[in-house]
Design an enzyme around this catalytic site. Structure first.
Site, short mmCIF file in Angstrom:
data_model
loop_
_atom_site.label_atom_id
_atom_site.label_comp_id
_atom_site.label_asym_id
_atom_site.label_seq_id
_atom_site.Cartn_x
_atom_site.Cartn_y
_atom_site.Cartn_z
N HIS A 26 0.84 -1.20 0.00
CA HIS A 26 0.00 0.00 0.00
C HIS A 26 0.87 1.26 0.00
CE1 HIS A 26 -3.17 2.82 1.13
NE2 HIS A 26 -2.45 3.18 2.17
N SER B 299 -3.75 1.07 -4.70
CA SER B 299 -3.22 -0.19 -4.18
C SER B 299 -4.33 -1.24 -4.02
CB SER B 299 -2.52 0.05 -2.83
OG SER B 299 -3.44 0.56 -1.89
N HIS C 3 1.07 4.93 -2.21
CA HIS C 3 1.40 6.30 -1.77
C HIS C 3 2.63 6.91 -2.43
CE1 HIS C 3 -1.46 7.20 1.40
NE2 HIS C 3 -1.33 5.98 1.90
N GLU D 178 -6.01 9.36 0.15
CA GLU D 178 -6.35 7.92 0.11
C GLU D 178 -7.29 7.57 -1.04
OE1 GLU D 178 -4.95 5.55 1.59
OE2 GLU D 178 -3.99 6.44 3.34
FE FE2 Z 1 -2.61 5.00 3.26
#
Ligand code: FE2
Length: 368
Positions: A211, A275, A216, A256
């Site tokens: 993730h 992700s 990110h 996010e």
């Molecule tokens: Fe995150």
């Protein structure tokens, strides 16, 4: 007024009223002014003033960092839990100024990485925003991200630092919203280094290295996104609990799960989407997968004033996404919100050279 001018002068300084020198200065000022008003220091929740003070919050993980809940896929796997504890303890020993620890990943972890990589790549190619794809291509050509080797956090951090000054530092698990967002003020992204459990390679109930690195990291190499993230971080310093909650909610709907428009199509820039190949398609595909039970999500224009007050589920797909016209527009709106939408007792500015934060009011930090 007989022609003379009258001025109001505000002087902001650090000092203690019990200090004789401060009293002497005040007496002198009072002797030369019609009216002197002394404002008290404002006490605000503790926040770091220098990047090295992130050491004080980096170990304050919720749920002790490496503790797994009973429904975690690795809960009954003693070897996995031991591995998590080891990686958590390395993260907790990390100090500002040193490189993130080098981890030797196991064959099992590398196989999980490959599975995630292979499943996500075709989906991100389809639905990720242009900035993400350009940066990932560069990370691949520089060997920072490869299919057959799990990237080391120190290499990812060095890549980002060269691009935007953002760095990645290890953390054992989830931090509070305040602590996590405070890190962004210093262009620092707290990031885990452990791998999800191999039994469910396409699922993780918590942020893991897939993730962090696939979702990110690439976006922090984009200048608009980096500034956007730092604006949220700076606004979180010394903020009230209510304002931290608003900022964390904005973070959720942007960093996010943010979308942006690109030549009429909806593309993802949020890490929670980038992700998760299932949710990425759900959020960005103009047509829902045939025969699916899911209804199309609502897509609203990115507006932090609205997003800040929106509730959201954390264990299922989002019913609503916010879509910006561009990353630049997302940043400008976020900055406006941070300037005007919060009850902030002061404004904070980041001084890059000294890696410090400067504030424009006489505030005192409550004990950490
Ligand atoms: Fe995150």
């Amino acid at each position: 007024m007989r022609g003379e001018s009258v001025f109001d002068i505000a002087i902001d300084f650090y000092g203690d009223m019990r200090d004789d020198r401060i009293s002497a200065v005040l007496q002198e000022v009072k002797g030369n002014s019609a009216n002197v008003l002394v404002l008290d220091q404002k006490l605000v929740p503790w926040f770091p003033l220098h990047v090295s003070e992130l050491d004080a919050i980096a170990t304050r993980t919720l749920d002790a960092g490496a503790e797994l809940k009973s429904d975690h896929p690795g809960f009954h796997d003693a070897t996995y839990r031991q591995r998590r504890q080891m990686i958590a303890s390395l993260a907790n020993q990390h100090k500002h100024g040193s490189l993130p620890p080098l981890l030797e990943y196991t064959e099992e972890e590398i196989a999980t990485w490959r599975t995630v990589y292979d499943n996500l790549e075709p989906m991100t190619n389809k639905f990720a925003c242009r900035q993400y794809l350009d940066i990932v291509a560069e990370m691949r050509s520089e060997g920072v991200v490869t299919r057959d080797r799990i990237p080391q956090q120190r290499d990812v951090s060095a890549f980002l630092e060269e691009k935007t000054g953002f760095t990645v530092r290890p953390v054992a698990g989830l931090l509070s919203s305040r602590d996590f967002l405070n890190g962004l003020a210093f262009r620092t992204f707290f990031s885990t280094q452990y791998m999800r459990h191999h039994s469910l390679p396409l699922y993780t109930p918590e942020p893991d290295l897939c993730h962090e690195i696939i979702g990110h990291a690439p976006m922090f190499a984009d200048p608009d996104f980096a500034d956007f993230s730092q604006a949220i971080g700076l606004a979180s310093l010394g903020a009230s609990e209510e304002d931290v909650k608003r900022l964390a909610t904005c973070y959720w709907f942007s960093v996010e799960f943010g979308l942006c428009r690109e030549e009429g199509e909806v593309k993802a820039y949020g890490a929670g989407l980038l992700s998760s190949f299932g949710e990425l398609e759900y959020a960005c595909s103009p047509t829902r997968p045939a025969g699916g039970k899911l209804e199309a999500p609502a897509i609203e224009a990115w507006d932090p004033w609205v997003a800040a007050h929106r509730s959201y589920p954390i264990t299922e797909y989002q019913p609503t996404y916010f879509c910006a016209e561009s990353l630049q527009e997302a940043k400008e709106r976020m900055r406006d919100f941070c300037e005007q939408g919060l009850k902030r007792p002061f404004h904070a500015r980041f001084h890059e050279l000294s890696q410090s934060v400067w504030v424009d009011r006489n505030v005192a930090r409550s004990p950490p």
